[in-house]
Design an enzyme around this catalytic site. Structure first.
Site, PDB file in Angstrom:
ATOM      1  N   CYS A  96     -59.246  25.823  11.797  1.00  0.00           N
ATOM      2  CA  CYS A  96     -58.600  27.138  11.912  1.00  0.00           C
ATOM      3  C   CYS A  96     -57.844  27.189  13.241  1.00  0.00           C
ATOM      4  O   CYS A  96     -57.974  28.126  14.003  1.00  0.00           O
ATOM      5  CB  CYS A  96     -59.609  28.277  11.785  1.00  0.00           C
ATOM      6  SG  CYS A  96     -60.909  28.256  13.031  1.00  0.00           S
ATOM      7  N   ASP A 109     -64.662  20.718   7.465  1.00  0.00           N
ATOM      8  CA  ASP A 109     -64.067  21.949   8.018  1.00  0.00           C
ATOM      9  C   ASP A 109     -64.516  21.974   9.493  1.00  0.00           C
ATOM     10  O   ASP A 109     -65.500  22.610   9.842  1.00  0.00           O
ATOM     11  CB  ASP A 109     -64.600  23.157   7.241  1.00  0.00           C
ATOM     12  CG  ASP A 109     -63.913  24.448   7.636  1.00  0.00           C
ATOM     13  OD1 ASP A 109     -62.718  24.419   7.982  1.00  0.00           O
ATOM     14  OD2 ASP A 109     -64.584  25.506   7.614  1.00  0.00           O
ATOM     15  N   ASP A 125     -76.401  16.289  11.269  1.00  0.00           N
ATOM     16  CA  ASP A 125     -75.255  16.098  12.146  1.00  0.00           C
ATOM     17  C   ASP A 125     -74.154  15.367  11.369  1.00  0.00           C
ATOM     18  O   ASP A 125     -74.369  14.261  10.871  1.00  0.00           O
ATOM     19  CB  ASP A 125     -75.703  15.267  13.362  1.00  0.00           C
ATOM     20  CG  ASP A 125     -74.601  15.185  14.411  1.00  0.00           C
ATOM     21  OD1 ASP A 125     -73.418  15.333  14.056  1.00  0.00           O
ATOM     22  OD2 ASP A 125     -74.937  14.958  15.589  1.00  0.00           O
ATOM     23  N   ALA A 177     -71.775  25.682   7.491  1.00  0.00           N
ATOM     24  CA  ALA A 177     -72.299  27.046   7.641  1.00  0.00           C
ATOM     25  C   ALA A 177     -71.218  27.978   8.201  1.00  0.00           C
ATOM     26  O   ALA A 177     -70.361  27.519   8.959  1.00  0.00           O
ATOM     27  CB  ALA A 177     -73.496  27.026   8.583  1.00  0.00           C
ATOM     28  N   PRO A 178     -71.222  29.248   7.799  1.00  0.00           N
ATOM     29  CA  PRO A 178     -72.203  29.968   6.983  1.00  0.00           C
ATOM     30  C   PRO A 178     -71.968  29.872   5.471  1.00  0.00           C
ATOM     31  O   PRO A 178     -72.541  30.665   4.728  1.00  0.00           O
ATOM     32  CB  PRO A 178     -72.020  31.411   7.465  1.00  0.00           C
ATOM     33  CG  PRO A 178     -70.566  31.500   7.829  1.00  0.00           C
ATOM     34  CD  PRO A 178     -70.204  30.149   8.373  1.00  0.00           C
ATOM     35  N   GLY A 179     -71.141  28.930   5.034  1.00  0.00           N
ATOM     36  CA  GLY A 179     -71.040  28.701   3.599  1.00  0.00           C
ATOM     37  C   GLY A 179     -69.890  29.397   2.897  1.00  0.00           C
ATOM     38  O   GLY A 179     -69.876  29.481   1.665  1.00  0.00           O
ATOM     39  N   GLY A 180     -68.909  29.869   3.651  1.00  0.00           N
ATOM     40  CA  GLY A 180     -67.750  30.526   3.025  1.00  0.00           C
ATOM     41  C   GLY A 180     -67.066  29.608   2.020  1.00  0.00           C
ATOM     42  O   GLY A 180     -66.850  29.979   0.862  1.00  0.00           O
ATOM     43  N   LYS A 181     -66.778  28.406   2.469  1.00  0.00           N
ATOM     44  CA  LYS A 181     -66.053  27.490   1.579  1.00  0.00           C
ATOM     45  C   LYS A 181     -66.996  26.853   0.567  1.00  0.00           C
ATOM     46  O   LYS A 181     -66.604  26.589  -0.572  1.00  0.00           O
ATOM     47  CB  LYS A 181     -65.305  26.449   2.409  1.00  0.00           C
ATOM     48  CG  LYS A 181     -64.263  27.116   3.297  1.00  0.00           C
ATOM     49  CD  LYS A 181     -63.575  26.191   4.256  1.00  0.00           C
ATOM     50  CE  LYS A 181     -62.796  26.971   5.285  1.00  0.00           C
ATOM     51  NZ  LYS A 181     -63.637  27.609   6.319  1.00  0.00           N
TER      52      LYS A 181
HETATM   53  C1  LIG Z   1     -65.430  26.014  11.160  1.00  0.00           C
HETATM   54  S1  LIG Z   1     -67.135  26.214  11.111  1.00  0.00           S
HETATM   55  C2  LIG Z   1     -67.482  25.955   9.425  1.00  0.00           C
HETATM   56  C3  LIG Z   1     -67.243  27.136   8.541  1.00  0.00           C
HETATM   57  C4  LIG Z   1     -67.691  26.861   7.118  1.00  0.00           C
HETATM   58  N1  LIG Z   1     -67.071  25.690   6.571  1.00  0.00           N
HETATM   59  C5  LIG Z   1     -67.401  28.043   6.219  1.00  0.00           C
HETATM   60  O1  LIG Z   1     -66.428  28.022   5.475  1.00  0.00           O
HETATM   61  O2  LIG Z   1     -68.187  29.005   6.242  1.00  0.00           O
HETATM   62  C6  LIG Z   1     -67.681  24.737  11.821  1.00  0.00           C
HETATM   63  C7  LIG Z   1     -69.176  24.528  11.702  1.00  0.00           C
HETATM   64  O3  LIG Z   1     -69.451  23.225  12.207  1.00  0.00           O
HETATM   65  C8  LIG Z   1     -70.759  23.251  12.735  1.00  0.00           C
HETATM   66  N2  LIG Z   1     -70.905  22.022  13.549  1.00  0.00           N
HETATM   67  C9  LIG Z   1     -70.510  21.774  14.799  1.00  0.00           C
HETATM   68  N3  LIG Z   1     -70.810  20.516  15.150  1.00  0.00           N
HETATM   69  C10 LIG Z   1     -71.396  19.945  14.064  1.00  0.00           C
HETATM   70  C11 LIG Z   1     -71.936  18.664  13.792  1.00  0.00           C
HETATM   71  N4  LIG Z   1     -71.933  17.684  14.699  1.00  0.00           N
HETATM   72  N5  LIG Z   1     -72.465  18.430  12.570  1.00  0.00           N
HETATM   73  C12 LIG Z   1     -72.491  19.406  11.618  1.00  0.00           C
HETATM   74  N6  LIG Z   1     -71.993  20.640  11.831  1.00  0.00           N
HETATM   75  C13 LIG Z   1     -71.456  20.911  13.036  1.00  0.00           C
HETATM   76  C14 LIG Z   1     -70.813  24.571  13.467  1.00  0.00           C
HETATM   77  O4  LIG Z   1     -72.140  24.994  13.650  1.00  0.00           O
HETATM   78  C15 LIG Z   1     -70.032  25.479  12.512  1.00  0.00           C
HETATM   79  O5  LIG Z   1     -70.916  26.153  11.651  1.00  0.00           O
END
Ligand SMILES: C[S@@+](CC[C@H](N)C(=O)[O-])C[C@H]1O[C@@H](n2cnc3c(N)ncnc32)[C@H](O)[C@@H]1O
Length: 460
Positions: free
Chosen positions: A390, A337, A319, A270-274
Site C-alpha cells: 500500500c 501483501d 514468519d 493479518a487481519p485477513g482482509g484479503k
Molecule cells: C499489509 S499488512 C497485511 C494486511 C493483510 N494482507 C490484509 O489484507 O488484511 C502486513 C502484515 O505483515 C505482517 N508481517 C510483518 N512482518 C512479517 C513477517 N516477517 N512474516 C509474516 N508477517 C509479517 C504484519 O504483522 C502485518 O499484519
C-alpha cells in the site's frame, strides 16, 4: 435518539484530540475514538469534530508555516494549549468557508481563557485577527524555483516524501497525489457474496441506517459510504454481510484470482482482509493458510472469518521469511501483501505522514526482498504469486519486482488486463503484469504485480 452528554462544542473536543496527539503522542484515530466515547457528540457536531481534528492534523505543515509568519516566538515554545488552539483556528480560517472567521477567532479566545490562562486571550485574538486580515497575501515558495518547499508547504506533506515523489513522478503528479491525500476519503465496504449481493446490501444499508451508499467504480463487490457512520453497529455487519476494506485492497484478491479448491498461502495475512475476500471468491472451497508474526493480529483473522461465516481459512503464527522451509513447492497461489512504508494510504490516517521516517525504508525494502524470495520457494511450478503493497515508492514496488525477476528466471510477470478494469491503468503497465494505483484515482495508493512460476526451469 441519543442525546449529547455534555455541551462541549465540536471545536473544544477537537482541541482535546489535538492535545492528545501533540502532548501524549496518541494516534489521531485512537484519540478521536476516546473523545467521542467520553463526550458522545452526535450528528453534525460529531462530523464537525472529525473534520476539525483530522483536517488540522493533515494540514499541519501549512498551518505551522503560516503561523510562524505571525509569531515572534517559535510555535514549539508556545504554551501547548495555545499552540493547538491557534492551529485549530487557522485551519478554520484557511480551509473552512462555512465557518465565519470571527466565530473561529472568538471561540479560540474563549478556549485560551479556559485551557491556558485569561491573559492569553489578547495574544490569541491579535494573532488570529492578523491571519484573517493578511491570509490573501500569504505566498508559498515559488513552484518553479523551489518545488520541494512549494509542495511540502502548500500541500502539507513531509519534505522527504515530496522529494521522493518529485524524483519518481514529477511535479504535476506529486501535486495531484498530495491534493488527493488532503481530501477525506469515503469508507468502502466489501459485500460478502456468499451471504448477499451488492444490490441487496445497498438496500439494507439504506433501509436500516439511511446511509448514503453507492456502488464503487472498479470492484464489483465494493460499496462506498460517505460521512461518518458506526458501521460496526449495524445488524448487517453483525450478520457478516460485509467487511470494511478499501477498494484497492479488494483488487488485490481479484488480481490473484485463486481457483476454488486450491491451496493458497497468504504469508503476511493479518487481519485477513484479503484472505477473507479470497475465501469468498473461492466459494469457501479449498484452503487458505494465513501467516503473520503477531498473535493479536491473527486473532482478528479468526474473528473476521467467524463473523463472515468462512471455514476455509486457517491463521497460524509464522514468519514469511521462512515459508520456504515449511511448505516446499506446495502452494497453488501465494499472496505477499508485504509490510511497507504505507505512502499510499496517507489520506486514511491524518497524522501518519508526520510519523514516518525515511530511515525506516531501507530495512523494509530488505525485508520485502527476503519475504518474496522465501515465499516464491513455496509455490508449485505453474502457480501464481501476487506481490502487493500500500505504498507509492518505486524501490518497494516495481524495482522490488524487477530485482526478484532478475534473481528468479523461473518466474514471469503476467498480464493483469483480464483480471482488473482497464480504466485503472493510467500508466499503461497492466499488460506488463503490474499496476500502481494512486490516491487521485479515488482509491488508496496500492501496487499490485502478478507473477507466474514457469512449469519448467527458467526463461533462457
Ligand atoms: C499489509 S499488512 C497485511 C494486511 C493483510 N494482507 C490484509 O489484507 O488484511 C502486513 C502484515 O505483515 C505482517 N508481517 C510483518 N512482518 C512479517 C513477517 N516477517 N512474516 C509474516 N508477517 C509479517 C504484519 O504483522 C502485518 O499484519
Amino acid at each position: 435518539m441519543r442525546r449529547p452528554m455534555t455541551s462541549y462544542s465540536a471545536r473544544e473536543l477537537a482541541l482535546k484530540v489535538l492535545d492528545e496527539v501533540d502532548a501524549a503522542g496518541a494516534y489521531a484515530n485512537i484519540a478521536l475514538t476516546r473523545v467521542v466515547a467520553k463526550y458522545q457528540p452526535v450528528g453534525r457536531e460529531r462530523a464537525l469534530l472529525t473534520e476539525l481534528s483530522y483536517g488540522t492534523l493533515r494540514r499541519l505543515n501549512t498551518i505551522d508555516w503560516v503561523l510562524a509568519r505571525f509569531l515572534r516566538k517559535p510555535l514549539s515554545s508556545q504554551n501547548r494549549w495555545i499552540r493547538n488552539i491557534l492551529r485549530l483556528a487557522v485551519y478554520q480560517i484557511l480551509y473552512l468557508d462555512r465557518i465565519p472567521p470571527a466565530a473561529a477567532c472568538n471561540e479560540a479566545v474563549e478556549l485560551a481563557k479556559k485551557y491556558a490562562a485569561p491573559h492569553f486571550a489578547g495574544f490569541v485574538n491579535a494573532v488570529l485577527r492578523r491571519v484573517v486580515r493578511e491570509k490573501e497575501k500569504i505566498s508559498f515558495p515559488d513552484r518553479e524555483e523551489n518545488p520541494v518547499d512549494h509542495i511540502a508547504l502548500k500541500y502539507s506533506h513531509p519534505t522527504w516524501v515530496v522529494e521522493l515523489w518529485l524524483k519518481e513522478l514529477g511535479v504535476e503528479e506529486t501535486i495531484r497525489i498530495c491534493e488527493a491525500n488532503n481530501q477525506t476519503p469515503a469508507t468502502t465496504i466489501r459485500t460478502n457474496f456468499l451471504r448477499t449481493n451488492r444490490e441487496e446490501l445497498l438496500r439494507r444499508l439504506k433501509e436500516e441506517a439511511g446511509l448514503p451508499a453507492l456502488p464503487t467504480r472498479y470492484a464489483p463487490e465494493g460499496i462506498s459510504v460517505r460521512g461518518f457512520h458506526n458501521l460496526q453497529d449495524l445488524p448487517a455487519f453483525r450478520e457478516g454481510l460485509f467487511f470494511v476494506q478499501d477498494e484497492s485492497s479488494m483488487l488485490v484478491a481479484r488480481a490473484l484470482n485463486p481457483a476454488p479448491g486450491s491451496f493458497v498461502l497468504d504469508v503476511c495475512g493479518a487481519p485477513g482482509g484479503k484472505a477473507t475476500h479470497m475465501a469468498e471468491l473461492m466459494g469457501d472451497r479449498g484452503r487458505i493458510l494465513v501467516l503473520d508474526i503477531y498473535p493479536h493480529r491473527l486473532a482478528l483473522v479468526r474473528e473476521n472469518c467467524a463473523r463472515l461465516g468462512l471455514k476455509s481459512v486457517d491463521a497460524v503464527l509464522g514468519d514469511a521469511q521462512e515459508v520456504d522451509r515449511q511448505f516446499g513447492l506446495a502452494a497453488d497461489f501465494i499472496l505477499v501483501d508485504a509490510p511497507c512504508s504505507g505512502l499510499g494510504v496517507l489520506r486514511r490516517k491524518p497524522d501518519s505522514r508526520w510519523r514516518k521516517q525515511p530511515e525506516q525504508i531501507p530495512a523494509l525494502v530488505a525485508l520485502q526482498r527476503r519475504i518474496l524470495r522465501s515465499a516464491a520457494a513455496a509455490l508449485r511450478p505453474g502457480g501464481v504469486l501476487v506481490y502487493s503493497t500500500c505504498t507509492v515508492h518505486r524501490a518497494e514496488n516495481e524495482a522490488q519486482v524487477r530485482q526478484f525477476l532478475a534473481d528468479h528466471p523461473e518466474f514471469v510477470l503476467e498480464d493483469l488486463r483480464p483480471l482488473l478494469p482497464c480504466e485503472l491503468d493510467v500508466k499503461g503497465t497492466m499488460k506488463e503484469g503490474f499496476v500502481q494505483l494512486l490516491p487521485y484515482q479515488g482509491l488508496d495508493g496500492f501496487f499490485i504485480a502478478r507473477l507466474r512460476r514457469l512449469l519448467t526451469g527458467g526463461k533462457g
